[in-house]
Scaffold this active site. Sequence first.
Site, short mmCIF file in Angstrom:
data_model
loop_
_atom_site.label_atom_id
_atom_site.label_comp_id
_atom_site.label_asym_id
_atom_site.label_seq_id
_atom_site.Cartn_x
_atom_site.Cartn_y
_atom_site.Cartn_z
CG HIS A 67 -1.70 1.17 1.53
ND1 HIS A 67 -3.08 1.19 1.53
CD2 HIS A 67 -1.33 2.44 1.84
CE1 HIS A 67 -3.50 2.40 1.83
NE2 HIS A 67 -2.46 3.19 2.03
CD GLU A 68 2.04 3.75 3.63
OE1 GLU A 68 2.44 4.79 3.06
OE2 GLU A 68 0.96 3.70 4.23
CG HIS A 71 0.46 6.11 -0.65
ND1 HIS A 71 -0.65 6.70 -1.18
CD2 HIS A 71 0.05 5.49 0.49
CE1 HIS A 71 -1.69 6.44 -0.40
NE2 HIS A 71 -1.30 5.70 0.61
ZN LIG Z 1 -2.27 5.18 2.41
#
Ligand SMILES: [Zn+2]
Length: 387
Positions: A67-68, A71
């Site tokens: 998830h990170e 980003h």
């Molecule tokens: Zn996030």
Amino acid sequence: MPGSFRIGKIAGIDIDINVSWIIILVLLTVSLATGWFPQLYPGWSTATYWVVGLISALLLFVSVLLHELAHSFVARRRGLPVKNITLFIFGGVSNIEREPTSPGVEFQMAFVGPLTSLLIGAVCFLLQLPLRGSNSPLEGILFYLAVTNVLLGIFNLIPGFPLDGGRVLHSIIWKITGNMSQATRTATLVGQIIAYLFIFGGIWLFFTGYILDGIWIGFIGWFLLSAAQSANTQVNLQSALSGVTVGEVMNPTPPTVPANISLQKLIDEYFLPHGLRFALVMQADRLAGLITLSDIRHIPRERWANVPVSQAMIPLERLHVVSPQQSLSDVLPLMAGRDVNQLPVVQNGALVGILSRDAIVQYLEVRRGLGVNTPKSDTQNQFSKAA
Ligand SMILES: [Zn+2]
């Protein structure tokens, strides 16, 4: 983040783990091995429950990391440097050094995180379908990852700044109003309201018998509240400083010391008598570097008589210099990002002053004391890190 250590690098991005993460890993493994898996999949051996619990907990953190990374990859592709990713008690955080320059970039950067979690959840759900009812550990792990990743995606879409959903909301308001500080104020206000809902929800759960859930949700609320408040403080600071230049706040007569004297002499004749915490180092009338108390502390005391200032200082090529015309609201994030307390101010190659954090704080206090708190102009500037 204090208490973090590096575990490796993925595509040039440092991955750090905070000690709080290990506590959560242990708690999660225990609760999976003694609660979740025995209830859903009876009949496994005790050892299987523990191994499956640990693997599932680790894979959940891999999901958070993905998830990170989503980003971070989007940020980097958009030209925003990524310092590192830290995994901690509430999940992960990507430390992106600059703020997105447009609402479109911010939207993409924020939305890709929850999207990644939802996709991982969907893939795990599909993979466990053929195993349904087999009561196998693989089915158990995949189902657990499906549930948690979908929850992770949905949780992050809550429009409370600094959650990803808050960032999405921020980018939408920014796009509509064209005013970034206004967007930050609104998004942080919504963030604070949501944080209070979490806190009160936690208290309510606590008193209705769900003690652990209550504490956990209350803590998340408290974390969201402090993050939203610090983002709000930062945007207020930015707007108070916008339109103010470095030249207005800098000290035009910074303390200077020669490069060739010893550290002992520097302390005895300059730092102690004048109560200095730093000085600019000059070599033949030219700026050669900066020396601070902490640079001196790095050298063992018994060597102070022999080490010249030029060896202990931060040399000019490693210093960031600013010009008197630069706006304070541009310079402040630079100081915060690099964790420096003073920057030399240079014009046409000549030293004209020094800008210190203390001077900025004093400037703000004087303005507050005089009641001139209104910003000189509206800032189109930034706020703090992406969650
Ligand atoms: Zn996030």
